[in-house]
Design an enzyme around this catalytic site. Structure first.
Site, mmCIF file in Angstrom:
data_model
loop_
_atom_site.group_PDB
_atom_site.id
_atom_site.type_symbol
_atom_site.label_atom_id
_atom_site.label_comp_id
_atom_site.label_asym_id
_atom_site.label_seq_id
_atom_site.Cartn_x
_atom_site.Cartn_y
_atom_site.Cartn_z
ATOM 1 N N HIS A 13 12.238 -26.217 23.521
ATOM 2 C CA HIS A 13 12.964 -25.473 24.547
ATOM 3 C C HIS A 13 14.444 -25.861 24.473
ATOM 4 O O HIS A 13 14.771 -27.018 24.198
ATOM 5 C CB HIS A 13 12.435 -25.820 25.937
ATOM 6 N N GLU A 38 16.564 -26.382 26.847
ATOM 7 C CA GLU A 38 16.923 -27.389 27.847
ATOM 8 C C GLU A 38 16.557 -28.797 27.364
ATOM 9 O O GLU A 38 17.284 -29.758 27.623
ATOM 10 C CB GLU A 38 16.218 -27.096 29.185
ATOM 11 N N CYS A 62 11.183 -29.968 30.717
ATOM 12 C CA CYS A 62 12.640 -29.935 30.595
ATOM 13 C C CYS A 62 13.325 -30.530 31.822
ATOM 14 O O CYS A 62 14.360 -31.184 31.705
ATOM 15 C CB CYS A 62 13.108 -28.513 30.331
ATOM 16 N N CYS A 104 11.286 -25.764 32.901
ATOM 17 C CA CYS A 104 9.873 -26.105 33.077
ATOM 18 C C CYS A 104 9.797 -27.589 33.457
ATOM 19 O O CYS A 104 10.805 -28.310 33.380
ATOM 20 C CB CYS A 104 9.095 -25.829 31.790
#
Length: 159
Positions: free
Chosen positions: A56, A58, A89, A86
């Site tokens: 991801h 992030e 993250c 999420c």
């Protein structure tokens, strides 16, 4: 705290990175790390299509910041992102000591859209950032940009 008009350029960039991710065959998410003086430090997009679902943007920002931004400066940064972090993250963001998060679309919105399209829930509970990292200032969703994210996610769902 609210999202200032001058910050919208970075929200727009995060959404553009999400569009780039979708065009590359990834889920449409993108993020930008900005220093307190407005300097863009790092940006990335989702890169999960290779089989590593932890890629991801992030999380990549947290990794990059840990290696490249002095610890004393991290709390003064802002992460602009297409979708609310999420839990994975959010935790990485907090552990590294990054500052504020501004997201275009919330986790609740994304879950609702996915349900409406008949998609199964993700493998991890969609919790708000503040449930995982209560000390991080968070702003979002950002009106207008949330609809851009919805359209990208819908294109991904129909692909």
């Amino acid at each position: 705290m609210t999202v200032d008009e001058h910050e919208l350029v970075w929200v727009a960039r995060a959404v553009e990175l999400a569009r780039e991710a979708l065009e590359a065959g990834d889920e449409p998410f993108g993020s930008v790390l900005v220093a307190h003086d407005g300097t863009v430090l790092f940006e990335d997009r989702n890169r999960t299509s290779g089989g590593d679902d932890t890629r991801h943007p992030e999380f990549e920002i947290a990794r990059w910041a840990a290696e490249n931004v002095p610890a004393a400066d991290r709390a003064r940064t802002t992460v602009y992102t297409s979708g609310e972090h999420c839990p994975m993250c959010s935790a990485a963001h907090a552990w590294v000591g990054l500052g504020r998060i501004v997201y275009a679309a919330s986790s609740a919105q994304i879950v609702g859209w996915r349900e409406g399209w008949g998609l199964p829930p993700g493998p991890v509970a969609a919790l708000p950032v503040t449930a995982i990292a209560p000390g991080i200032p968070v702003d979002g969703p950002v009106a207008g940009f949330d609809e851009d994210v919805r359209r990208l996610l819908e294109l991904a769902a129909r692909a």
